[in-house]
Scaffold this active site. Structure first.
Site, PDB file in Angstrom:
ATOM      1  N   GLY A  36       0.823  -1.196   0.000  1.00  0.00           N
ATOM      2  CA  GLY A  36       0.000   0.000   0.000  1.00  0.00           C
ATOM      3  C   GLY A  36       0.860   1.250   0.000  1.00  0.00           C
ATOM      4  O   GLY A  36       2.090   1.189   0.038  1.00  0.00           O
ATOM      5  N   GLY A  38       0.575   5.704   1.256  1.00  0.00           N
ATOM      6  CA  GLY A  38      -0.213   6.696   1.976  1.00  0.00           C
ATOM      7  C   GLY A  38       0.534   8.002   2.103  1.00  0.00           C
ATOM      8  O   GLY A  38       1.512   8.258   1.386  1.00  0.00           O
ATOM      9  N   MET A  40       2.550   9.224   4.249  1.00  0.00           N
ATOM     10  CA  MET A  40       3.922   9.284   4.730  1.00  0.00           C
ATOM     11  C   MET A  40       4.856   8.308   4.045  1.00  0.00           C
ATOM     12  O   MET A  40       6.037   8.269   4.368  1.00  0.00           O
ATOM     13  CB  MET A  40       3.958   9.058   6.249  1.00  0.00           C
ATOM     14  CG  MET A  40       3.377  10.212   7.047  1.00  0.00           C
ATOM     15  SD  MET A  40       3.567   9.986   8.821  1.00  0.00           S
ATOM     16  CE  MET A  40       5.355  10.097   8.948  1.00  0.00           C
ATOM     17  N   GLY A  41       4.359   7.490   3.126  1.00  0.00           N
ATOM     18  CA  GLY A  41       5.272   6.598   2.430  1.00  0.00           C
ATOM     19  C   GLY A  41       4.593   5.376   1.860  1.00  0.00           C
ATOM     20  O   GLY A  41       3.369   5.313   1.749  1.00  0.00           O
ATOM     21  N   VAL A  43       4.499   0.900   1.646  1.00  0.00           N
ATOM     22  CA  VAL A  43       4.687  -0.308   2.435  1.00  0.00           C
ATOM     23  C   VAL A  43       4.906  -1.484   1.495  1.00  0.00           C
ATOM     24  O   VAL A  43       4.137  -1.688   0.550  1.00  0.00           O
ATOM     25  CB  VAL A  43       3.473  -0.582   3.344  1.00  0.00           C
ATOM     26  CG1 VAL A  43       3.769  -1.731   4.301  1.00  0.00           C
ATOM     27  CG2 VAL A  43       3.092   0.661   4.127  1.00  0.00           C
ATOM     28  N   ASP A 151      -2.597   8.870  16.559  1.00  0.00           N
ATOM     29  CA  ASP A 151      -3.298   8.683  15.287  1.00  0.00           C
ATOM     30  C   ASP A 151      -4.003   7.339  15.257  1.00  0.00           C
ATOM     31  O   ASP A 151      -3.942   6.601  14.273  1.00  0.00           O
ATOM     32  CB  ASP A 151      -2.314   8.800  14.126  1.00  0.00           C
ATOM     33  CG  ASP A 151      -3.013   9.012  12.777  1.00  0.00           C
ATOM     34  OD1 ASP A 151      -4.182   9.435  12.788  1.00  0.00           O
ATOM     35  OD2 ASP A 151      -2.399   8.749  11.735  1.00  0.00           O
TER      36      ASP A 151
END
Length: 607
Positions: A36, A38, A40-41, A43, A151
């Site tokens: 995936g 998102g 911030m980066g 995976v 979060d």
């Protein structure tokens, strides 16, 4: 940052093939697929040498270019490596100083709560109770390591066959004060923020409790408790309005209502949350059956279990395993096979952080989790947070034949022999006290200088049992500072005299009161140790206590409690808590007495 949150669908959609701009390896981990991406980066899926799947999270370049993000990211990874709970995905490796920071966690073969609800709708009440109880246990361990998640949301909760897994704890803090978010952008997902977080006020462990209530409402109804829409609208409702709980089942109403209290003090504790779940379940102990999830979600787990094979079969070990793997014993540092993980580096001593125990396991014996939960991550030198260590793998150094013919080899042997003879001769001269240089050496090493006593004619070396020993260094005298008001956002430097609070909480300081609600030892080699109630604080007690940690939440402190401080510069201190600011105070501070022993850390010891 996105956790292990692939979308719905078959294996081809869950395990996405690597694109042209994706790396094929990360620090020796061969990547098998992309899970995936998102904010911030990205995976990726990879494997350990033993075949265990791991999730490699690579931070976006723009975050990696921010020095403040890197500093906080390194701090949070270090804290996260201490988190080893049944309902968290353990961090097993990381690199916080590379061109692109990354960390590796155990791969959890299950959909996120967000994906599960989006695909299959709201969860049954019994499932929600077990979900919340497991998340509460995860927060119990996370908060015990001095971390506030900040979060907690459905996409950061994975649904595994044996219970939920809370992921990405502390990552939001790393991005909270970077140049990317310093212009007013708040870290966190608006629909699952707490009022104090939305208003930019102090964030504490109670902030995660509010988010837990929001996640529970979402799991039970399929929609956020404060609705959807623009970020500003949602945040306004969170701060000023009450949640819409009309669709929340009656058995969950008390749990959600108490967690969503506007006042952080009014929210329940972790123990209270689990007790509420037990009461709503009409059982004294919560037990998690194998089929705790609805059948469609269980089918999703089956699909995710069939992860694609690694890019290359791991080579067999070059030596027989030194010891059988045990999930209850630490893994000794060894070298993984070539191409799997970074090379092993010498590991400094780890400082275990005690976690406040619960009197009784609140959920009964849970189903066994996979072996990754027992990994004991290690921390290496700057630039790498410690490579994965696996028993039985060792790679012998390559044997290089000497260059040149026999003539050169003979010359080298002759030179080596001459060097040995020279060293032996020098040692003999030192032992006899001859030569001007030996006098300086003997003084530096604490041995007597015969010329100083007038015994210049003696040629007999002293007897072995008469060699004087180094004099033990006397304990330094303590310096005391009474009634220091340490405001949140300020720090103390033990080497200063007098010790006075200075502004700043995140600059490698020796002792700071972080606005997150905890005392923090940030200096390299610095540690804290919370003494037991009634334990007398002293230099000897601080030297003997090894319950090291980097931070201690203020809500664990009460009047009279004492904290030992060891700095990376060799000083030791004893903090005695005298009190805290009142509710009507315009600032948040704690009053303390401080005793400092400067240069009290023995050589080779300390944090």
């Amino acid at each position: 940052m996105v956790g292990q949150q692939p979308g719905q669908g078959g294996p081809s959609e869950i395990f996405q093939p690597l694109a042209a701009d994706d790396p094929t390896t990360i620090a020796g981990y061969r990547l098998a697929a992309k899970l995936g991406a998102g904010g911030m980066g990205k995976v990726y899926l990879s494997y350990t040498p033993g075949g265990r799947a791991v999730a490699i999270k690579v931070i976006r370049p723009e975050f990696g270019e921010d020095p403040e993000f890197r500093r906080r990211f390194a701090q949070e990874v270090k804290s996260a490596q201490r988190v080893q709970g049944l309902f968290t995905a353990p961090v097993i490796d990381a690199d916080t100083d590379g061109a692109q920071p990354w960390l590796a966690t155990a791969y959890v073969p299950g959909p996120s709560l967000a994906d599960a609800v989006a695909a299959h709708g709201a969860l049954p009440v019994e499932t929600v109770l077990l979900l919340v109880a497991g998340m509460a246990e995860a927060l119990h361990i996370i908060h015990g390591a001095g971390i506030v998640h900040r979060d907690l949301k459905p996409s950061n909760v994975l649904l595994a066959a044996d219970g939920p897994r809370v992921i990405d704890f502390g990552i939001a803090y790393a991005a909270d004060a970077t140049s990317l978010t310093g212009s007013g952008v708040t870290i966190g997902t608006p629909s699952f923020m707490a009022p104090e977080q939305a208003a930019g006020r102090k964030v504490t462990a109670a902030t995660d409790i509010f988010a837990l209530g929001q996640v529970a409402a979402y799991a039970a109804t399929g929609t956020p408790a404060f609705g959807e829409g623009t970020s500003h609208g949602v945040l306004y409702r969170i701060v000023h309005e009450e949640p819409d709980l009309t669709g929340v089942p009656e058995r969950l109403r008390e749990l959600v209502t108490r967690c969503l209290a506007k006042d952080p003090v009014a929210r329940p504790s972790i123990a209270d949350i689990i007790a509420i779940c037990q009461s709503a379940n009409a059982e004294t102990v919560l037990r998690r059956p194998e089929d705790w999830l609805p059948a469609p979600i269980t089918a999703d787990i089956t699909v995710r279990t069939a992860a694609p094979a690694p890019a290359q079969t791991p080579p067999p070990p070059t030596a027989a395993p030194a010891a059988a793997y045990s999930p209850t014993t630490p893994v000794s540092p060894t070298t993984p096979p070539p191409g799997y993980g970074p090379p092993a580096t010498p590991q400094p001593p780890q400082h275990p952080m005690g976690q406040y125990p619960m009197a009784q396991h609140p959920m009964g014996p849970p189903a066994p989790t996979h072996a990754h939960a027992a990994y004991a991550p290690t921390q290496g030198p700057a630039g790498h947070m410690g490579g994965p260590t696996y028993p039985g793998y060792s790679v012998p150094p390559a044997q290089q034949p000497p260059k040149g013919g026999p003539g050169k080899q003979g010359i080298l042997i002759a030179l080596a022999a001459a060097l040995v003879i020279g060293v032996a001769g020098g040692a003999y001269l030192v032992s006899r006290g001859e030569g001007d240089d030996t006098k300086g050496d003997s003084a530096a090493q604490g041995t007597p200088d015969s010329s100083a006593s007038g015994d210049t004619g003696s040629k007999n070396p002293p007897a072995a049992d008469s060699t004087p020993k180094d004099d033990p260094k006397a304990d330094p005298k303590p310096s005391s500072y009474k009634g220091i008001n340490l405001t949140a956002g300020y720090h103390l430097t033990l080497g200063e005299d007098p010790v006075r609070p200075q502004e700043g909480e995140d600059g490698g300081y020796e002792l700071s009161y972080d606005t997150g609600g905890y005392l923090d030892a940030e200096s390299t080699g610095g540690t804290l140790a919370l003494l037991d109630p009634g334990q007398e604080g002293s230099l000897e007690a601080c030297r003997a206590d090894t319950r090291y940690t980097q931070n201690i939440y203020v809500d664990k402190l009460s009047q009279g409690r004492q904290v030992c401080v060891t700095t990376g510069t060799g000083h030791m201190g004893l903090v005695t808590v005298k009190g805290f600011s009142g509710e009507d105070s315009p600032s948040t501070y704690m009053t303390l007495d401080l005793t400092v022993w400067r240069n009290a850390v023995a050589s080779g010891s300390g944090g």
